[in-house]
Structure formats: structure tokens, C-alpha cells
Design a protein around this motif. Structure first.
Motif, short mmCIF file in Angstrom:
data_model
loop_
_atom_site.label_atom_id
_atom_site.label_comp_id
_atom_site.label_asym_id
_atom_site.label_seq_id
_atom_site.Cartn_x
_atom_site.Cartn_y
_atom_site.Cartn_z
N ARG A 232 0.97 -1.41 0.07
CA ARG A 232 -0.17 -0.10 -0.26
C ARG A 232 0.72 1.32 0.00
NH1 ARG A 232 -5.13 0.68 0.80
NH2 ARG A 232 -6.47 -1.24 0.75
N ASP A 233 1.89 1.35 1.13
CA ASP A 233 2.71 2.35 0.86
C ASP A 233 3.51 2.53 -0.39
OD1 ASP A 233 2.09 2.68 3.52
OD2 ASP A 233 3.71 1.66 4.32
N SER A 234 3.94 1.80 -1.10
CA SER A 234 4.57 1.70 -2.25
C SER A 234 3.70 2.07 -3.56
CB SER A 234 5.48 0.61 -2.60
OG SER A 234 6.57 0.20 -1.70
N LEU A 235 2.82 1.18 -3.89
CA LEU A 235 2.03 1.67 -4.86
C LEU A 235 1.07 2.69 -4.89
CD1 LEU A 235 3.00 -1.51 -5.43
CD2 LEU A 235 0.73 -1.81 -6.47
N LEU A 236 0.43 3.09 -3.44
CA LEU A 236 -0.43 4.20 -3.41
C LEU A 236 0.45 5.56 -2.77
CD1 LEU A 236 -3.35 1.86 -2.23
CD2 LEU A 236 -2.72 2.43 -4.38
N GLY A 237 1.48 5.64 -2.48
CA GLY A 237 2.14 6.60 -2.02
C GLY A 237 2.76 7.59 -3.14
N PRO A 238 3.41 8.52 -2.49
CA PRO A 238 3.99 9.76 -3.34
C PRO A 238 4.77 9.47 -4.46
CG PRO A 238 4.96 9.84 -1.34
CD PRO A 238 4.17 8.49 -1.12
N ASN B 234 -1.57 5.27 -13.85
CA ASN B 234 -2.83 5.50 -13.86
C ASN B 234 -3.15 5.21 -12.28
OD1 ASN B 234 -5.58 5.46 -13.26
ND2 ASN B 234 -6.02 4.14 -15.04
N LEU B 235 -3.33 6.12 -11.35
CA LEU B 235 -3.42 5.95 -9.79
C LEU B 235 -4.66 5.05 -9.59
CD1 LEU B 235 -2.02 9.17 -8.30
CD2 LEU B 235 -0.63 7.23 -9.20
N SER B 236 -5.84 5.04 -10.16
CA SER B 236 -6.82 4.59 -10.00
C SER B 236 -6.77 3.14 -10.28
CB SER B 236 -8.12 5.02 -10.78
OG SER B 236 -7.89 4.85 -11.88
N PHE B 237 -6.02 2.72 -11.16
CA PHE B 237 -5.79 1.10 -11.49
C PHE B 237 -4.91 0.65 -10.53
CE2 PHE B 237 -3.78 -2.36 -14.12
CZ PHE B 237 -4.74 -3.16 -14.00
N LEU B 238 -3.81 1.27 -9.93
CA LEU B 238 -3.08 0.98 -9.01
C LEU B 238 -3.82 0.57 -7.89
CD1 LEU B 238 0.24 3.18 -9.09
CD2 LEU B 238 -0.17 0.75 -9.94
N LYS B 239 -4.75 1.38 -7.11
CA LYS B 239 -5.67 1.12 -6.22
C LYS B 239 -6.54 -0.16 -6.54
CE LYS B 239 -8.88 3.49 -3.27
NZ LYS B 239 -9.73 4.74 -2.99
N GLU B 240 -7.01 -0.07 -7.53
CA GLU B 240 -8.01 -1.27 -8.03
C GLU B 240 -6.92 -2.68 -7.91
OE1 GLU B 240 -9.67 -3.26 -12.05
OE2 GLU B 240 -9.99 -1.17 -11.63
N VAL C 69 5.55 -3.61 -9.93
CA VAL C 69 5.54 -2.25 -9.74
C VAL C 69 5.98 -1.81 -8.31
CG1 VAL C 69 3.76 -0.27 -9.19
CG2 VAL C 69 3.37 -2.05 -10.67
N LEU C 70 6.12 -2.79 -7.37
CA LEU C 70 6.78 -2.73 -6.12
C LEU C 70 8.48 -2.59 -6.49
CD1 LEU C 70 5.94 -2.95 -3.28
CD2 LEU C 70 6.71 -5.08 -3.23
N MET C 71 8.96 -3.28 -7.36
CA MET C 71 10.60 -3.18 -7.67
C MET C 71 10.61 -1.96 -8.45
SD MET C 71 11.49 -5.71 -5.72
CE MET C 71 13.42 -5.38 -6.44
N PHE C 72 9.77 -1.61 -9.37
CA PHE C 72 10.09 -0.18 -9.91
C PHE C 72 9.90 1.08 -8.79
CE2 PHE C 72 8.62 3.62 -12.41
CZ PHE C 72 9.41 3.47 -13.55
N GLU C 73 9.11 0.79 -7.84
CA GLU C 73 9.27 2.01 -6.90
C GLU C 73 10.35 1.95 -6.05
OE1 GLU C 73 8.33 3.91 -3.19
OE2 GLU C 73 8.71 1.73 -3.40
#
Length: 634
Positions: free
Chosen positions: A578-584, A593-599, A618-622
Motif C-alpha cells: 500500500r505504501d509503495s503503490l499508493l504512495g507519493p 494511472n493511480l486508480s488502477f494501482l488502487k484497484e 510495480v513494487l520493484m519499480f518503486e
């Protein structure tokens, strides 16, 4: 095994700062902890970190000829250097060392750029010829050893064994390449020759590059390719016998070392075959290493122990917790650019275990690509069989809609998960194979990226990587074609990158006999039905090994390294996701597309969908982005 760096003034002979070369060199201290040195002269700088394996006393680099006008830095091993040394001595060259490095120096003097055709081994090489004002660079044929380079805006050309050595140069622009991002979220790595930066590149396997000071920089030139030229009139019995002879020779030439040597032993066909050959060639017992998992669904250590008992090896096993997710940030630092193969975690651990006992380890990497061992090859050939019987227009009309509207049934038994198959059947061979191996499909990436980022891509699609290789393929046989695609993408970009970084993080040299280029050339000439026969991959290989290994090693279901990502992301790593995908950090890039990350996060947490592979990607990209920001702040 080593790490190399260098700087070349392509426009003249400006002074090279030795301290800068030293800083670049020290970023790779882990690759060569035994010793290191730098050399500079007007216009040129070399750096080298050494892991001493052969000619420990006198193999230091950079190494020059007696006249001091030809010098080399080199990462790897040249296995046929004794034969080359003898040939060069007959030509009048005098050797001061017993190292393979000096062989490269004199090979350049004798044969120039053609010297690369005579080298048998794994290598990344840079040769400086002062008299000719020429820098020659080459990477081995299959890409076992890495080579990164960049031409800076001021005309300085820099290179190194890892991307972090280039980042140590303050002149390297670090703009992220949108096409590399698109590639990464399709493949899980950035395929050659791209890197994550628009300014830096990988020298592709089997390519060389020659730069003459004061002249335009040419494109890299290919000096080798997998031939896939069928042998004439070879029976399966003949193929089985010759395969063992060639495998034994590929193993034999990789046993020379002045330090402790052993092998990885997973209990799979490839590593077991290598150990069986080693046991027949060595007087002393083979040192073997494997890891066990504390979860039976991921553990195959009993099979490794069975092979170890059969060949009376000195076997060592360490048990790894399947919840070994503490390495996540270490991996982001290790790979320098986004890299999403989660099996890097157990690979890191088995290298860590091996280094406690040996400095050199042989592995079984490359067998699946060479001999069609992946399960996805069976699926691809089954799909292609359907394609060959149904006209393309009818396929698109029937399977296109089925693929579009059939539900993504991650929760269902495998027999009902037909969406990917339907989608693949509506495509041609290359498109279908790309779709099958992609971590995120075209449709998912379209949802993942923001509108503005898709505009930046200017229509570029990750499939263009495979289409480019397919256009140059020496074969149009369907199975051989997808093997060729893997040898150009997945093998160097994922498998060999994983092993190189994980092993060199522990100053461990890994040698790969199944990727001996002479063996690869010969195997490529076997008919496809000897590799994939009746749904059995590596068919001729397994038949040839029946006198050496039991059936439950040869014919059991393939496991491979795996980690329980889905459970991690619903349990101990839930908040990290959550912190990584939905963070700043991701939001600030404008890529997503932040809404798709949340989905993705919410549907995975609820169990409605298994998004474990995309989430890990996505986690490794962050994690890469955080390292980038830390570097920028420093």
C-alpha cells in the motif's frame, strides 16, 4: 571474475581524472574484492576490480603488452587460453604471465578485431591500442557477462560492468527512457540493448564495438549468432551419444581454477547433469550447494540430496524461510534498474551459501532455452498447432472475442483459465508468445499507464523487441523461433542478469557449461522434435542422461525457484504494498494511472484477483525510484 570500468575521450586526448576512475571502479568492489587498480593516460582511463581465480600472483589488470601500447581490462574467463597461448607463442609473442588476460592482449596484436572469434568463454573486454588510437570492446556470445556504456554530451565514452559504475560519473544524464518502462512492465526487465536511462546502453550479447578517436561513433557490430542450422542425417541415438561427449567437454574446460570450485545442485535436470559430468572428471569429490525451503510446495532439496548421494559429493544445504522478503531493498540496489524476477531472492541466498565454501561454482543455467525445457514451449506449440489448421481471419473472428470477453478466472482450476489461450490463438506466433510471457498484457499496461505517459510512448509497444529479433532469426521453425527469442531476451535480460548480480554480490564466479557457445551451436542444429517430443521438453537431453541420473530426477515435474508472493501481499507485506503503490513516489512520476494501482491492490487483498506478479513488478519499480532519489540527493 572481475569488474571493469573505463573512460575514453572520443574527441582527443583530454586529461582523465584518476580519482573519478577510482570512484567508478569502487562502486564494483564486490565484484573483485581481492585487489584493484586504475590506469590513466591522456584521453584514456581504465579501472579493474579483481576476484583472483587463475594466475593469482601475476594476473593483475589493467594489463599491457611489453611495449606498453596495447592494454586490456577484462571480466570473465577464456577457457581455451592455453591453446591460444601456444598458437600465439608460435607466432613469436612472449608471455610474462600464465593468465587468460595476457592472451587477449596478444590476440588483439595478432588478429585485431577478428580475435573475438577465437575466444571461447564468458567475457566483457575493452582493449586500448594507443598506436591505432582505437578502443575495441566485446561481450560474450550469450551474454553471461555484462557490459554497460554511454557516450556523454562532452564526447567522453564511459563503460563498466554494472550500471552503478556509470552512475558514479557526474556527467551521465539520468533521464528515464519511456520505452524502457514499457518494456519493463511487459518483460519484467529492460531487454538489451536498452537500459532504464535514455543515455546508457548494454552491449548486446555477441556484439562488439570499435571506437577510433576523432571519428564518428559507429553502431555495435554483431560477430556471432545462434545458427539453428540442422545437422544432416543424425539419428537420436547418435545425438544422445554426441550430446554427452560435448557436455562433458564443456564442463571439463570449466574446471580450471586455483581456488575452491564446486557446483549449484537444485535437484533439477540441468544442475544434476553438470554435477554428474563433474563427478566423472574430478579426482576429488565435487562440492555441491543447494537451498531448502521451509515450505514443501517450494522445496526440492530431497532430489538434490539424492543426486549428491549418488555421486558422493560434499553436499551442503541451507534452509531458507519462504518469507525471505527482507531482501527487497537489497535487490533494488543490486540490479541498478527495475528488475522483477522474484526468484532473485533464493538465487541470492544460494550464492551466499556457495561462497562460504567455494570461489567458483558451475551452474545448469541455459538448459531450458537450449533444449526447450520450459512449460510455456509446450503451450506455444499446442497453440501454433491450432493456428496452422485455422485460417487467420477465422481465428481472429472466433478467438478474438473469446479472449476479450472470457473472464480472467485466477481462482478457477487451471483447465478453466482459458482467457490467455484464446487471446494467443487470435495472434501470430510471435505475438502469441509475447502475450504468453508478458507479466502484464497489452490491455493491462494500457490501464496501468496514465494518458500523458502513453502519449510519451508515441505508439511504441514492447512487442517490437521480439518482432525485431524475429525479423533477424536464422530459423522459421516455430519451436526454434521462440527458443531464439528467449536467447535474445529472457536469457540475457533475466536469467543471466539475475545470476551475475547475485553471485558477484558475494564475489562468487559462476560458470555455465550449458551455454558454451560450441555446445549451443551444436544443440541448435538438432531437429525440434528431439527437444520437445510428445509434450516432453529436453527429450534428447533426458534420454542421453538416463545412464547417469534416475527417472525421478529426469522426468519429474519442473519446480524451479519460487516465492509465495500472493500470500506476502495479503499478509506481512500488505502495508508495504500500500505504501509503495499508493504512495507519493509513483504518483510523482506521472507514469501511472493511480486508480488502477488502487484497484490492483484492493482486488488482490480481497482475493478476487491474483495480481501478485504485477504488484511485485510495480513494487520493484518503486524501489528503484527510491534508490534514484537517494542518489540524486547524495
Amino acid at each position: 571474475m572481475c569488474g571493469i570500468v573505463g573512460i575514453l575521450d572520443t574527441r582527443g586526448s583530454r586529461e582523465i581524472d584518476p580519482e573519478l576512475v577510482r570512484r567508478m571502479n569502487e562502486t564494483q568492489h564486490h565484484r573483485g574484492p581481492d585487489e584493484g587498480d586504475v590506469y590513466t593516460e591522456p584521453g584514456v582511463g581504465f579501472g579493474h576490480r579483481r576476484l583472483s581465480v587463475i594466475d593469482i600472483l601475476s594476473g593483475q589488470q589493467p594489463m599491457f603488452n611489453a611495449e606498453g601500447d596495447v592494454g586490456v581490462v577484462f571480466n570473465g574467463e577464456i577457457y581455451n587460453f592455453p591453446e591460444l597461448t601456444g598458437e600465439l607463442q608460435q607466432l613469436g609473442y612472449v608471455f610474462r604471465t600464465k593468465s587468460d588476460t595476457e592472451t587477449i592482449v596478444h590476440a588483439w596484436e595478432a588478429w585485431g578485431e577478428e580475435c573475438v572469434h577465437r575466444l571461447r568463454g564468458m567475457f566483457a573486454i575493452a582493449v586500448w591500442d594507443r598506436t591505432k588510437q582505437t578502443m575495441f570492446m566485446a561481450r560474450d556470445r550469450l551474454g553471461v557477462k555484462p557490459f554497460y556504456y554511454a557516450l556523454l554530451p562532452d564526447g567522453m565514452f564511459i563503460f563498466g560492468s554494472e550500471l552503478k559504475s556509470l552512475r558514479a560519473h557526474p556527467g551521465l544524464p539520468r533521464d528515464i527512457d519511456p520505452r524502457a518502462v514499457e518494456d519493463y512492465f511487459a518483460y519484467g526487465y529492460v531487454p538489451e540493448p536498452k537500459t532504464i536511462y535514455t543515455s546508457a546502453f548494454k552491449l548486446a550479447p555477441g556484439f562488439c564495438l570499435t571506437i577510433k578517436v576523432g571519428q564518428p561513433i559507429p553502431q555495435p557490430r554483431q560477430f556471432w549468432d545462434v545458427p539453428f542450422k540442422l545437422h544432416e542425417k543424425m539419428t537420436q541415438r547418435d545425438a544422445e551419444g554426441e550430446l554427452i561427449v560435448r557436455l562433458r567437454e564443456a564442463v571439463r574446460i570449466r574446471l580450471k581454477a586455483e581456488v575452491p570450485l564446486g557446483a549449484f545442485l537444485s535437484g533439477g535436470v540441468d544442475s544434476s547433469a553438470v554435477v554428474a559430468m563433474m563427478a566423472g572428471l574430478m579426482k576429488e569429490p565435487v562440492n555441491t550447494c543447494s537451498i531448502a525451503f521451509n515450505h514443501k510446495d517450494f522445496d526440492e532439496s530431497e532430489y538434490a540430496e539424492k543426486v549428491a548421494r549418488q555421486y558422493q559429493t560434499h553436499h551442503h544445504t541451507d534452509t531458507v524461510d519462504t518469507d525471505d522478503y527482507a531482501l527487497l531493498d537489497i535487490l533494488a540496489d543490486l540490479y541498478d534498474e527495475p528488475y522483477a524476477d522474484s526468484s532473485a531472492i533464493p538465487t541470492y541466498r544460494v550464492c551466499q551459501l556457495a561462497r562460504k565454501r567455494v570461489t567458483v561454482a558451475l551452474s545448469g543455467d541455459g538448459g531450458d532455452e537450449n533444449l526447450a525445457g520450459y512449460r510455456r514451449y509446450r503451450y506455444a506449440m499446442a497453440e501454433d498447432s491450432v493456428r496452422s489448421r485455422v485460417p487467420v481471419a477465422l481465428r481472429k473472428m472466433v478467438f478474438g472475442p473469446l479472449g476479450k470477453y472470457y473472464p480472467k478466472a485466477d481462482w478457477a482450476p487451471r483447465v478453466f483459465r482459458a482467457k490467455t489461450t484464446f487471446e494467443a490463438l487470435a495472434r501470430d506466433l510471435v505475438e502469441g508468445y509475447f502475450h504468453g510471457v508478458s507479466i502484464m498484457s497489452d490491455a493491462m499496461r494500457a490501464r496501468l499507464f496514465s494518458d500523458s505517459f502513453r502519449t510519451r510512448l508515441q505508439g511504441y509497444r514492447a512487442i517490437e523487441v521480439m518482432q525485431g529479433h524475429a525479423a533477424k532469426s536464422p530459423t522459421d521453425a516455430p519451436l526454434s523461433m521462440i527458443q531464439y527469442l528467449d536467447m535474445k531476451t529472457y536469457l540475457p535480460g533475466d536469467i543471466l542478469t539475475k545470476v551475475d548480480r547475485a553471485s558477484m554480490a558475494h564475489a562468487l564466479e559462476v560458470r555455465v557449461p550449458l551455454l558454451d557457445h560450441k555446445l549451443v551451436e551444436w544443440i541448435s542444429g538438432l531437429p525440434p522434435e528431439m527437444k520437445l517430443n510428445g509434450g516432453e521438453g529436453k527429450y534428447v537431453f533426458k534420454k542421453s542422461l538416463e545412464p547417469y541420473l534416475p527417472d525421478d530426477i529426469l522426468y519429474r515435474k519442473k519446480m524451479g525457484f519460487a516465492v509465495p508472493l500472493a500470500a506476502w501481499f495479503r499478509g506481512p507485506l500488505r502495508q508495504r504494498v500500500r505504501d509503495s503503490l499508493l504512495g507519493p513516489n509513483l504518483a510523482a512520476t506521472g507514469i501511472f494511472n493511480l486508480s488502477f494501482l488502487k484497484e490492483m491492490v484492493e482486488q488482490h487483498e480481497s482475493g478476487r484477483r491474483d495480481y501478485s506478479s504485477p504488484i511485485w513488478t510495480v513494487l520493484m519499480f518503486e524501489a528503484f525510484l527510491r534508490k534514484e532519489m537517494e542518489g540524486a540527493a547524495a
